[in-house]
Scaffold this active site. Structure first.
Site, mmCIF file in Angstrom:
data_model
loop_
_atom_site.group_PDB
_atom_site.id
_atom_site.type_symbol
_atom_site.label_atom_id
_atom_site.label_comp_id
_atom_site.label_asym_id
_atom_site.label_seq_id
_atom_site.Cartn_x
_atom_site.Cartn_y
_atom_site.Cartn_z
ATOM 1 N N GLU A 153 0.834 -1.212 0.000
ATOM 2 C CA GLU A 153 0.000 0.000 0.000
ATOM 3 C C GLU A 153 0.870 1.264 0.000
ATOM 4 O O GLU A 153 0.805 2.085 0.934
ATOM 5 C CB GLU A 153 -0.947 0.011 1.197
ATOM 6 C CG GLU A 153 -1.988 -1.065 1.144
ATOM 7 C CD GLU A 153 -3.078 -0.903 2.204
ATOM 8 O OE1 GLU A 153 -2.826 -0.227 3.210
ATOM 9 O OE2 GLU A 153 -4.164 -1.458 2.018
ATOM 10 N N GLU A 308 -6.502 -7.972 -0.233
ATOM 11 C CA GLU A 308 -6.849 -7.942 1.187
ATOM 12 C C GLU A 308 -8.319 -7.609 1.346
ATOM 13 O O GLU A 308 -8.862 -6.756 0.636
ATOM 14 C CB GLU A 308 -6.070 -6.850 1.932
ATOM 15 C CG GLU A 308 -4.598 -7.078 2.100
ATOM 16 C CD GLU A 308 -3.966 -5.950 2.930
ATOM 17 O OE1 GLU A 308 -4.673 -5.284 3.711
ATOM 18 O OE2 GLU A 308 -2.759 -5.733 2.764
ATOM 19 N N TRP A 316 -9.586 -0.513 13.000
ATOM 20 C CA TRP A 316 -9.151 0.884 12.875
ATOM 21 C C TRP A 316 -10.289 1.891 12.751
ATOM 22 O O TRP A 316 -10.058 3.065 12.536
ATOM 23 C CB TRP A 316 -8.157 1.053 11.720
ATOM 24 C CG TRP A 316 -8.431 0.228 10.480
ATOM 25 C CD1 TRP A 316 -7.850 -0.972 10.160
ATOM 26 C CD2 TRP A 316 -9.336 0.515 9.412
ATOM 27 N NE1 TRP A 316 -8.338 -1.437 8.959
ATOM 28 C CE2 TRP A 316 -9.243 -0.542 8.485
ATOM 29 C CE3 TRP A 316 -10.221 1.566 9.150
ATOM 30 C CZ2 TRP A 316 -10.001 -0.581 7.308
ATOM 31 C CZ3 TRP A 316 -10.982 1.523 7.989
ATOM 32 C CH2 TRP A 316 -10.862 0.457 7.083
ATOM 33 N N HIS A 359 -7.698 -6.992 14.888
ATOM 34 C CA HIS A 359 -8.159 -7.063 13.487
ATOM 35 C C HIS A 359 -8.547 -8.504 13.182
ATOM 36 O O HIS A 359 -7.810 -9.435 13.514
ATOM 37 C CB HIS A 359 -7.025 -6.611 12.568
ATOM 38 C CG HIS A 359 -7.438 -6.333 11.152
ATOM 39 N ND1 HIS A 359 -7.739 -7.334 10.251
ATOM 40 C CD2 HIS A 359 -7.585 -5.168 10.478
ATOM 41 C CE1 HIS A 359 -8.051 -6.770 9.084
ATOM 42 N NE2 HIS A 359 -7.969 -5.467 9.200
HETATM 43 C C1 GLA Z 1 -3.978 -2.516 5.111
HETATM 44 C C2 GLA Z 1 -2.570 -3.072 5.196
HETATM 45 C C3 GLA Z 1 -2.441 -4.283 6.063
HETATM 46 C C4 GLA Z 1 -3.280 -4.129 7.314
HETATM 47 C C5 GLA Z 1 -4.701 -3.859 6.935
HETATM 48 C C6 GLA Z 1 -5.630 -3.739 8.117
HETATM 49 O O1 GLA Z 1 -4.720 -2.976 4.100
HETATM 50 O O2 GLA Z 1 -2.043 -3.361 3.933
HETATM 51 O O3 GLA Z 1 -1.088 -4.435 6.399
HETATM 52 O O4 GLA Z 1 -2.781 -3.087 8.085
HETATM 53 O O5 GLA Z 1 -4.753 -2.628 6.252
HETATM 54 O O6 GLA Z 1 -6.951 -3.504 7.716
#
Ligand code: GLA
Length: 669
Positions: A153, A308, A316, A359
């Site tokens: 990301e 993901e 979060w 999470h």
């Molecule tokens: C992002 C990140 C992951 C994780 C998720 C949690 O997508 O790439 O490493 O932190 O958020 O939702």
């Protein structure tokens, strides 16, 4: 291996998640393998946040654990999506002060979380390059390696860095772009407010200023920031391509993420992937669909991967509600329905420590994770995705497109405009229109090949280069139907007004010019009449003079009463529409329904509200996806279509009965 499809190596729909075994004793890894096999996992992303583990000090490396992990994956028939591990530098690297990013107020970021580096830090680039070279050399020939995963990301938390390293790199970037200070002064319009530059070293990033910063400077800083991150990705790609010319490279994108122009990014990648986290309290299937449609569109003709998502709840948001039972399955199938060949989660095993221990994951905290509801659903989904193998490699085909342009996004949302604009607020209702009617839609740029589209909608395409305007004009003249909405075509690439009257380069295509803008107050609306239909606009109105176009709809009240609000210009073999206000959703629906009907854009089958229908096609096969987002069962008449549901194995009759939150994937005869 044919990089066109990542499946060429795996031959399956990819299924798995981020796997961070470095957070666990190796005794747990064996159990992970057993559970992965049980769940049908065939692909995991590894090493994403393991830089500090791989390089614990500046001079020492430890690949032993990763060697053992790669071996274990191979032994268990699980493919590795091996990360370059550059997403978060180890604490020791902060001893080099240029590493750390600086915000607009001059505050320096620190390690202790993640992604604290400046994209322009020479230290970061040097160490990242060395690390990627080592990883590439060590694992290039590993039989478990199926794909490379760049970083993670990019720019997610820290994007605009205003520190000294960035200032230096920005100046170099500007020199490459403008060559001379005169050209920079001209492009930035520095005659205004005494901003003329006489030396390169005086040029700064748009740091904190008392009043509006120079818009062209800020726009260039957006471009530069995008380029700075892309430079890291290109550096990594070059190393990996050299080591493994036939292995595909991806990185996980984030749908409509303003700092990075993903159309530019996609050119560097072999397949695109993205991370999808709609809030279950929102209209999650719409938000998911939008991200899938954008991601698919970034690389036309190739499936993408949902890299993901979460099984249940994230950690979060202020309140992290769980996905209702069945939603994880439904939204996973939705990604395949809209073009994904991989369904992945963050993350495999729920963390015990660190900032993400609350999470959700595929293997939740539990004395017996195998018995948990979440794992059982994960397992069932894995079994279902196996049945979808014939779908892999097929494509979604769209005849409608929405123009999205990152430069417009950056420029439009700079301050000091006639009214406050939000680019996504202009795009989202148009996408929602197509989504809710089950009409396949792609996103395109003003440079894309538009020849396959019957309808192209450009919401508030504010910044438009002359050559791109010509491209759009040609599309219309050659038979396309184009629709632009207000405040389009206003400025050039330097955020300078295109001379000769609004809407600049689009005047001839649209057959009109605009004399005055009349933005509307927050609670004001304007009645608009389209034939016999009463529509409503808000936020914006304007004085349109027709120069070839005809008024389709007029304002019904206020100073603009009787003046054009929506226009149509017949041009060459095509037609160009323009909307001089912000129509509310139902009014936009009336207009787009008229266009869709005329162009025969329709859903594959008629379906009640809340039922999503898509088609994937290829190799002489067609798959009809039916997804019931409703809380109750629905009956869907198939008309003349017939086939077999890949999931249930049942032949479809005249109609398909879908339970609440259920899915069918009919291979059509
Ligand atoms: C992002 C990140 C992951 C994780 C998720 C949690 O997508 O790439 O490493 O932190 O958020 O939702």
């Amino acid at each position: 291996m044919n990089k066109n499809t990542i499946l060429a190596k795996t031959g399956q729909i990819l299924y798995g998640g981020d796997y961070n075994p470095e957070q666990w004793p190796e005794s747990v890894w064996k159990e992970d393998m057993r559970l992965m096999r049980l769940a049908g996992v065939n692909f995991v992303s590894i090493g994403i946040f393991s830089w500090a583990k791989l390089q614990p000090t500046e001079k020492t490396f430890d690949f032993g654990w990763l060697d053992r992990l790669m071996y274990l994956l191979g032994e268990n028939g699980i493919w590795a999506d091996l990360a370059t591990a550059t997403a978060s530098p180890p604490p020791w690297m902060s001893r080099y002060p240029d590493l750390l990013a600086v915000d607009v107020d001059g505050h320096v970021y620190s390690h202790g979380s993640r992604q604290h580096f400046s994209p322009s830090s020479p230290t970061y680039l040097r160490f990242a390059e060395a690390l990627v070279k080592k990883i590439a050399a060590r694992y290039a020939k590993h039989p478990a390696l199926a794909a490379w995963h760049l970083n993670n990301e990019y720019a997610c938390h820290m994007n605009m860095c205003y520190g000294e390293a960035s200032a230096k790199a920005f100046r170099l970037w500007l020199k490459e772009r403008y060559h001379t200070l005169d050209a920079l002064n001209a492009a930035w319009g520095t005659a205004f407010w005494s901003q003329h530059y006489s030396a390169w070293e005086d040029v700064q990033p748009p740091r904190k200023t008392p009043m509006f910063s120079n818009p062209a400077q800020t726009l260039d800083f957006h471009r530069f920031t995008n380029a700075a991150f892309l430079k890291i990705a290109k550096m990594e790609c070059a190393i990996l391509r050299k080591a493994t010319p036939d292995l595909p490279i991806t990185t996980n994108l984030m749908s409509f993420f303003k700092p990075l122009d993903y159309f530019e990014w996609a050119k560097e990648l072999d397949f695109v992937s993205w991370d999808s986290y709609p809030d279950p309290l929102d209209y999650g299937e719409l938000i998911g669909a939008r991200g899938h449609d954008l991601t698919r569109s970034l690389k036309p003709g190739r499936p993408f991967v949902l890299m993901e998502q979460v099984t249940s709840h994230v950690n979060w948001r202020p309140v992290n509600v769980a996905k209702p039972v069945g939603t994880m399955r439904l939204w996973s199938h939705q990604s395949v329905a809209r073009g994904a060949d991989g369904v992945m989660f963050f993350q495999w095993r729920q963390a015990a420590s660190g900032a993400e221990k609350y999470h959700g994951s595929m293997v939740p905290h539990s004395p017996d994770p195998e018995k948990t509801r979440v794992f059982q659903e994960v397992r069932e989904l894995g079994a279902e995705l196996k049945k979808l193998e014939p779908v892999a490699g097929t494509l979604v085909r769209s005849r409608a497109a929405i123009v999205v342009d990152w430069e417009t996004w950056w420029a439009l949302e700079l301050p000091s405009k006639p009214t406050e604009f939000n680019y996504l607020a202009a795009i989202e209702p148009v996408h929602r229109y197509f989504y809710e009617r089950n009409i396949a839609v792609d996103f395109v740029t003003p440079q894309s090949d538009l020849s396959g589209y019957s309808l192209v909608v450009a919401p508030t395409l504010y910044l438009l280069r002359g050559k791109d305007a010509k491209h759009l004009d040609r599309y219309v003249r050659e038979g396309g139907t184009f629709l632009a909405t207000c405040f389009s075509g206003i400025v050039d690439e330097n955020e300078r007004i295109v001379p000769g009257g609004y809407p600049g380069h689009l005047r001839e295509t649209l057959g009109l010019w605009i004399e005055e803008w009349w933005p509307l107050g927050p609670s004001e609306t304007r009645k608009v009449r389209l034939g016999a239909k009463a529509l409503s606009g808000s936020r914006w109105s304007e004085v349109i003079h027709l120069k070839g176009a005809k008024a389709l709809a007029t304002f019904e009240e206020g100073y603009l009463k009787g003046k054009p609000a929506v226009t149509r210009h017949a041009l060459g073999k095509g037609q160009a529409f323009y909307v001089g206000t912000v129509l509310d959703d139902s009014s936009l629906g009336v207009l787009l329904d008229d266009l869709s009907r005329g162009l025969k854009l329709a859903a594959p089958i008629k379906a009640p509200k809340g039922v999503e229908v898509t088609l994937r096609e290829g190799g002489g096969k067609r798959f009809l996806f039916l997804l019931n987002h409703n809380g109750k069962a629905v009956r869907l008449p198939l008309g003349r279509l017939k086939g077999t549901d890949l999931i249930s194995g049942r032949k479809s009759g005249k109609a398909v009965l879908l339970k609440a939150s259920d899915v069918a994937v009919i291979e059509l005869e």
